[in-house]
Design a protein around this motif. Structure first.
Motif, PDB file in Angstrom:
ATOM      1  N   PRO A  20       0.808  -1.233   0.000  1.00 22.67           N
ATOM      2  CA  PRO A  20       0.000   0.000   0.000  1.00 22.67           C
ATOM      3  C   PRO A  20       0.831   1.268   0.000  1.00 22.67           C
ATOM      4  N   ALA A  21       2.133   1.145   0.250  1.00 16.16           N
ATOM      5  CA  ALA A  21       3.013   2.312   0.218  1.00 16.16           C
ATOM      6  C   ALA A  21       3.748   2.451  -1.110  1.00 16.16           C
ATOM      7  N   ALA A  22       3.597   1.472  -2.009  1.00 21.11           N
ATOM      8  CA  ALA A  22       4.291   1.537  -3.302  1.00 21.11           C
ATOM      9  C   ALA A  22       3.756   2.699  -4.125  1.00 21.11           C
ATOM     10  N   PRO A  23       4.588   3.311  -4.947  1.00 20.82           N
ATOM     11  CA  PRO A  23       4.081   4.348  -5.840  1.00 20.82           C
ATOM     12  C   PRO A  23       2.889   3.829  -6.641  1.00 20.82           C
ATOM     13  N   ASP A  92      -8.058  10.511  -3.321  1.00 20.13           N
ATOM     14  CA  ASP A  92      -7.661  10.997  -2.014  1.00 20.13           C
ATOM     15  C   ASP A  92      -7.960   9.977  -0.922  1.00 20.13           C
ATOM     16  N   ALA A  93      -8.942   9.100  -1.156  1.00 17.96           N
ATOM     17  CA  ALA A  93      -9.189   7.999  -0.227  1.00 17.96           C
ATOM     18  C   ALA A  93      -8.218   6.847  -0.472  1.00 17.96           C
ATOM     19  N   GLU A  94      -7.796   6.684  -1.707  1.00 15.20           N
ATOM     20  CA  GLU A  94      -6.918   5.577  -2.102  1.00 15.20           C
ATOM     21  C   GLU A  94      -5.468   5.829  -1.705  1.00 15.20           C
ATOM     22  N   ALA A  97      -1.502  11.945   0.548  1.00 15.50           N
ATOM     23  CA  ALA A  97      -0.679  12.893  -0.194  1.00 15.50           C
ATOM     24  C   ALA A  97       0.797  12.525  -0.180  1.00 15.50           C
ATOM     25  N   THR A  98       1.212  11.711   0.798  1.00 14.57           N
ATOM     26  CA  THR A  98       2.614  11.314   0.890  1.00 14.57           C
ATOM     27  C   THR A  98       2.968  10.171  -0.054  1.00 14.57           C
ATOM     28  N   ARG A  99       1.970   9.537  -0.665  1.00 10.13           N
ATOM     29  CA  ARG A  99       2.228   8.420  -1.578  1.00 10.13           C
ATOM     30  C   ARG A  99       2.348   8.949  -3.002  1.00 10.13           C
ATOM     31  N   ARG A 123      -0.202  17.603  -6.903  1.00  6.83           N
ATOM     32  CA  ARG A 123      -0.743  16.337  -6.383  1.00  6.83           C
ATOM     33  C   ARG A 123      -0.057  15.126  -6.994  1.00  6.83           C
ATOM     34  N   TYR A 124       0.610  15.299  -8.136  1.00 13.15           N
ATOM     35  CA  TYR A 124       1.088  14.148  -8.893  1.00 13.15           C
ATOM     36  C   TYR A 124       2.604  14.175  -9.050  1.00 13.15           C
TER      37      TYR A 124
END
Length: 211
Positions: A20-23, A92-94, A97-99, A123-124
């Protein structure tokens, strides 16, 4: 035709890393297509990323579309805005902002990716515009310096007869001369479809971004 607001939670097909932390690389299909078709692209891209292919919210023919058109490559501004708001609720739920999140759009999905990027460049972590146009005159800011230092990959076919040449040229010129994006670009003697050299170049570009 239903509007984007009529859709609830997006239908999403996934591939790549389950971390879940992968780009997160979001794949945005073309007009009249669907999420499963563009998800096959992930088989040729770096495995370190998590891939989410999202189904567009508007049913059209046998597939789906991101926005209503005033003509090919020319989104209805209100429809584009509704679709982007719908998408951002999901994103934003998925992904916090740090991912890191990268957008990869093909054809109509390229216009949608461009709209999302222009609407909120910070954001991207980057965006890919494949065989499509940015959404000019559609309610998003396409101003000088708008994409300063944002990594962007754009690919076009010189024989593309689907997207109007005027829009392809306008996209090319804006990204090269006005946007200030960190741009990687290529034009190939091809039509409106991915070629192996473009996929290989895209994979290399993503590998650099992921590193």
């Amino acid at each position: 035709m239903p509007t984007a607001a009529a859709a609830e939670t997006p239908v999403v097909a996934r591939a790549g890393s389950p971390d879940p932390a992968a780009p997160l690389v979001v794949l945005l299909h073309g007009r009249g297509s669907h999420e499963r078709e563009i998800l096959t692209l992930a088989d040729h891209l770096p495995s370190a990323a998590a891939y989410a292919a999202v189904r567009a919210p508007i049913a059209e023919g046998a597939g789906y579309a991101w926005f209503a058109n005033r003509g090919i490559g020319r989104p209805v501004p209100a429809s584009l805005r509704t679709g982007m708001t719908w998408f951002r609720r999901w994103l934003d739920a998925e992904a916090p902002a740090t991912r890191p999140v990268l957008l990869v759009g093909f054809s109509g999905g390229a216009a949608f990716a461009g709209g999302l990027l222009l609407d909120d460049p910070s954001r991207y972590a980057g965006a890919v515009i494949l065989y499509g146009t940015l959404p000019f005159d559609a309610g998003v800011r396409v101003t000088p310096g708008r994409l300063a230092n944002v990594p962007v990959f754009v690919a076009q076919g010189t024989h593309d007869t689907v997207i109007p040449r005027e829009l392809l040229d306008r996209t090319w010129n804006y990204l090269h001369d006005e946007s200030n994006a960190a741009l990687t670009s290529r034009r190939d003697p091809a039509g409106h479809g991915l070629t192996l050299p473009v996929v290989e170049a895209l994979s290399a570009w993503l590998h650099t971004r992921l590193a």
